[in-house]
Design a protein around this motif. Structure first.
Motif, PDB file in Angstrom:
ATOM      1  N   VAL A 123      36.428  33.345  38.133  1.00 54.62           N
ATOM      2  CA  VAL A 123      37.819  33.124  37.752  1.00 54.62           C
ATOM      3  C   VAL A 123      38.270  31.735  38.189  1.00 54.62           C
ATOM      4  N   ASP A 124      38.980  31.048  37.312  1.00 57.70           N
ATOM      5  CA  ASP A 124      39.570  29.753  37.646  1.00 57.70           C
ATOM      6  C   ASP A 124      40.961  29.996  38.226  1.00 57.70           C
ATOM      7  N   PRO A 125      41.189  29.753  39.515  1.00 60.43           N
ATOM      8  CA  PRO A 125      42.507  30.023  40.085  1.00 60.43           C
ATOM      9  C   PRO A 125      43.621  29.183  39.464  1.00 60.43           C
ATOM     10  N   ASP A 126      43.270  28.034  38.878  1.00 65.90           N
ATOM     11  CA  ASP A 126      44.286  27.200  38.241  1.00 65.90           C
ATOM     12  C   ASP A 126      44.728  27.739  36.885  1.00 65.90           C
ATOM     13  N   ALA A 127      43.899  28.584  36.271  1.00 64.09           N
ATOM     14  CA  ALA A 127      44.234  29.148  34.962  1.00 64.09           C
ATOM     15  C   ALA A 127      43.565  30.512  34.820  1.00 64.09           C
ATOM     16  N   PRO A 128      43.941  31.483  35.646  1.00 61.51           N
ATOM     17  CA  PRO A 128      43.261  32.779  35.613  1.00 61.51           C
ATOM     18  C   PRO A 128      43.574  33.551  34.338  1.00 61.51           C
ATOM     19  N   ASP A 129      42.534  34.191  33.802  1.00 66.00           N
ATOM     20  CA  ASP A 129      42.684  35.079  32.652  1.00 66.00           C
ATOM     21  C   ASP A 129      42.801  36.504  33.203  1.00 66.00           C
ATOM     22  N   LEU A 130      44.033  36.940  33.449  1.00 68.89           N
ATOM     23  CA  LEU A 130      44.236  38.239  34.099  1.00 68.89           C
ATOM     24  C   LEU A 130      43.990  39.403  33.149  1.00 68.89           C
ATOM     25  N   ALA A 131      43.954  39.148  31.857  1.00 67.98           N
ATOM     26  CA  ALA A 131      43.565  40.209  30.933  1.00 67.98           C
ATOM     27  C   ALA A 131      42.081  40.524  31.094  1.00 67.98           C
ATOM     28  N   ARG A 132      41.295  39.487  31.327  1.00 67.18           N
ATOM     29  CA  ARG A 132      39.856  39.651  31.502  1.00 67.18           C
ATOM     30  C   ARG A 132      39.508  40.020  32.940  1.00 67.18           C
ATOM     31  N   HIS A 133      40.285  39.519  33.902  1.00 65.00           N
ATOM     32  CA  HIS A 133      40.001  39.727  35.323  1.00 65.00           C
ATOM     33  C   HIS A 133      41.264  40.251  36.016  1.00 65.00           C
ATOM     34  N   PRO A 134      41.693  41.465  35.707  1.00 66.98           N
ATOM     35  CA  PRO A 134      42.985  41.946  36.217  1.00 66.98           C
ATOM     36  C   PRO A 134      43.066  42.051  37.734  1.00 66.98           C
ATOM     37  N   PHE A 172      40.594  32.517  50.046  1.00 66.96           N
ATOM     38  CA  PHE A 172      40.721  33.962  49.927  1.00 66.96           C
ATOM     39  C   PHE A 172      39.974  34.615  51.089  1.00 66.96           C
ATOM     40  N   PRO A 173      40.594  35.578  51.775  1.00 68.69           N
ATOM     41  CA  PRO A 173      39.889  36.266  52.870  1.00 68.69           C
ATOM     42  C   PRO A 173      38.649  36.990  52.361  1.00 68.69           C
ATOM     43  N   PRO A 174      37.669  37.211  53.215  1.00 72.00           N
ATOM     44  CA  PRO A 174      36.428  37.876  52.782  1.00 72.00           C
ATOM     45  C   PRO A 174      36.654  39.246  52.147  1.00 72.00           C
ATOM     46  N   ASP A 175      37.717  39.953  52.569  1.00 67.55           N
ATOM     47  CA  ASP A 175      37.921  41.295  52.015  1.00 67.55           C
ATOM     48  C   ASP A 175      38.393  41.279  50.567  1.00 67.55           C
ATOM     49  N   GLN A 176      38.635  40.092  50.012  1.00 67.72           N
ATOM     50  CA  GLN A 176      39.019  40.005  48.598  1.00 67.72           C
ATOM     51  C   GLN A 176      37.811  39.934  47.665  1.00 67.72           C
ATOM     52  N   LEU A 177      36.628  40.062  48.201  1.00 68.17           N
ATOM     53  CA  LEU A 177      35.404  40.013  47.397  1.00 68.17           C
ATOM     54  C   LEU A 177      35.490  40.853  46.117  1.00 68.17           C
ATOM     55  N   PRO A 178      35.917  42.130  46.169  1.00 70.52           N
ATOM     56  CA  PRO A 178      35.931  42.924  44.931  1.00 70.52           C
ATOM     57  C   PRO A 178      36.874  42.382  43.865  1.00 70.52           C
ATOM     58  N   ASN A 179      37.858  41.559  44.265  1.00 69.59           N
ATOM     59  CA  ASN A 179      38.849  41.060  43.315  1.00 69.59           C
ATOM     60  C   ASN A 179      38.524  39.676  42.763  1.00 69.59           C
ATOM     61  N   LEU A 180      37.377  39.109  43.177  1.00 70.63           N
ATOM     62  CA  LEU A 180      37.047  37.743  42.792  1.00 70.63           C
ATOM     63  C   LEU A 180      36.039  37.653  41.642  1.00 70.63           C
ATOM     64  N   TYR A 181      35.497  38.782  41.208  1.00 69.90           N
ATOM     65  CA  TYR A 181      34.583  38.805  40.072  1.00 69.90           C
ATOM     66  C   TYR A 181      33.446  37.796  40.279  1.00 69.90           C
ATOM     67  N   VAL A 182      32.584  38.125  41.227  1.00 71.35           N
ATOM     68  CA  VAL A 182      31.521  37.202  41.625  1.00 71.35           C
ATOM     69  C   VAL A 182      30.468  37.077  40.529  1.00 71.35           C
ATOM     70  N   GLY A 183      29.996  35.847  40.335  1.00 76.12           N
ATOM     71  CA  GLY A 183      28.964  35.569  39.339  1.00 76.12           C
ATOM     72  C   GLY A 183      27.574  35.898  39.847  1.00 76.12           C
ATOM     73  N   PRO A 184      26.544  35.446  39.148  1.00 74.74           N
ATOM     74  CA  PRO A 184      25.157  35.765  39.531  1.00 74.74           C
ATOM     75  C   PRO A 184      24.853  35.335  40.966  1.00 74.74           C
ATOM     76  N   LEU A 185      24.073  36.157  41.653  1.00 72.58           N
ATOM     77  CA  LEU A 185      23.660  35.819  43.020  1.00 72.58           C
ATOM     78  C   LEU A 185      22.458  34.890  43.038  1.00 72.58           C
ATOM     79  N   ASP A 186      21.657  34.925  41.987  1.00 72.99           N
ATOM     80  CA  ASP A 186      20.386  34.206  41.996  1.00 72.99           C
ATOM     81  C   ASP A 186      20.317  33.096  40.950  1.00 72.99           C
ATOM     82  N   HIS A 187      21.443  32.743  40.365  1.00 69.67           N
ATOM     83  CA  HIS A 187      21.498  31.606  39.438  1.00 69.67           C
ATOM     84  C   HIS A 187      22.858  30.941  39.646  1.00 69.67           C
TER      85      HIS A 187
END
Length: 343
Positions: free
Chosen positions: A209-220, A184-199
């Motif tokens: 998000v798991d790209p093999d089985a994305p939950d688009l209801a949870r991560h539209p 994914f290009p860097p500009d897709q950051l807002p669409n990737l739902y990033v997890g904790p930065l410090d854990h």
């Protein structure tokens, strides 16, 4: 080329045949795009072993014994090879770490491979540096692309590594098994739902998000990320160049997989530190004050001519605003140490 990889998108990473060191530096590294290099390491002895099957691969790897034990991630069968957080609390992980010799690791992987156990434990040696853990590997399998960095080995069975980025330039070479990279290009950051930065699982933060089985209801918004994704399907002997800050999800399909990668020119690690500091120092300011600081960042950091912002000053007076140099780096470190001590 196999065609039985599960499909995510039709957009493919750009490809070219194997290159020499000069072409690699001039035409591949100089661009800020991922590139597949077909057959780049097809000449490696390790690749020949990988193409001969799991037993030949295991025997070849075991021949590099004598190094220090590897850190191996071990997950229960029910994770399906997906190393990730244990649950929605994000306080723990679904695997544990153990120090294992190369001989013991490949023996267990070979046992799983030859018994065709339907739900084996997930095993994954994580970024084992060849000089420490598999001495002699680099001499037997030279990359010859002018890279001043140690080879790192990733050895395991079928696995799925969460979407993440690296702060260094990266080239990854498939030795055994098939791998799919979803980038994914860097500009897709807002669409990737990033997890904790410090854990995190292994340094950089990961997408939730798991790209093999994305939950688009949870991560539209991830649907937009998928629309910009690029996929590379690699066989033994192939390599892929990944620029810094490009997000990538890596899936290994077979029962004994080996990948070698090289990270060099650690360009962006300090930028992440600056980002975290900005979260503390800037993000929660009043909007007007934050907008004023945005002007500083634009002028001194992000503007195309930011490097000339101090041209009106004598060279000796430009200090930390001067041109990049070892002296400026040392001066900035001293300045920051003093400032942070007073904040």
């Amino acid at each position: 080329m196999r065609t039985d990889f599960p499909a995510i998108t039709e957009r493919r990473v750009a490809e070219r045949p194997a290159v020499d060191a000069d072409t690699f530096a001039r035409e591949v590294v100089s661009g800020y795009r991922p590139v597949v290099l077909r057959g780049q390491v097809a000449h490696w002895r390790a690749v020949a072993a990988g193409q001969a099957g799991p037993r030949a691969t295991a025997e070849y790897l075991a021949g590099f014994g004598g190094g220090t034990p590897l850190e191996v991630l071990i997950g229960p069968p029910d994770i399906g090879g997906r190393f990730f957080y244990a649950d929605d609390s994000l306080t723990g992980f679904n695997f544990h770490r153990q120090q294992v010799s190369i001989g013991a690791l490949v023996a267990e992987l070979l046992r799983y491979a030859e018994t065709a156990e339907p739900r084996p434990h997930a095993l994954y040696a994580n970024a084992a540096t060849a000089p420490e853990h598999l001495p002699g590997w680099e001499a037997a399998n030279p990359l010859a692309l002018g890279i001043d960095a140690p080879a790192r080995l990733w050895i395991g069975n079928a696995s799925s590594i969460a979407t993440h980025y690296d702060t260094s330039i990266n080239i990854a070479c498939v030795v055994a098994g098939r791998r799919r990279f979803t980038l994914f290009p860097p500009d897709q950051l807002p669409n990737l739902y990033v997890g904790p930065l410090d854990h995190t699982m292994a340094g950089p933060p990961s997408s939730m998000v798991d790209p093999d089985a994305p939950d688009l209801a949870r991560h539209p918004r991830f649907a937009d990320a998928l629309a910009h994704a690029e996929v590379a399907e690699l066989e033994p002997g192939d390599a892929i160049f990944i620029p810094p800050i490009w997000w990538h999800h890596v899936r290994a399909f077979d029962r004994l997989n080996v990948l070698v990668n090289y990270w060099w020119e650690h360009r962006s690690g300090a930028a992440f530190v600056a980002l975290v500091h900005a979260i503390w120092a800037v993000r929660d300011l009043p909007d007007a004050e934050k907008a004023a600081w945005r002007g500083w960042f634009d002028h001194l950091v992000f503007a195309p001519d930011a490097g000339r912002a101090a041209d009106h000053l004598p060279d000796a007076a430009r200090g930390i605003m001067g041109a990049a140099s070892p002296e400026r780096t040392s001066r900035i470190r001293q300045f920051l140490t003093g400032m942070l001590g007073r904040s």
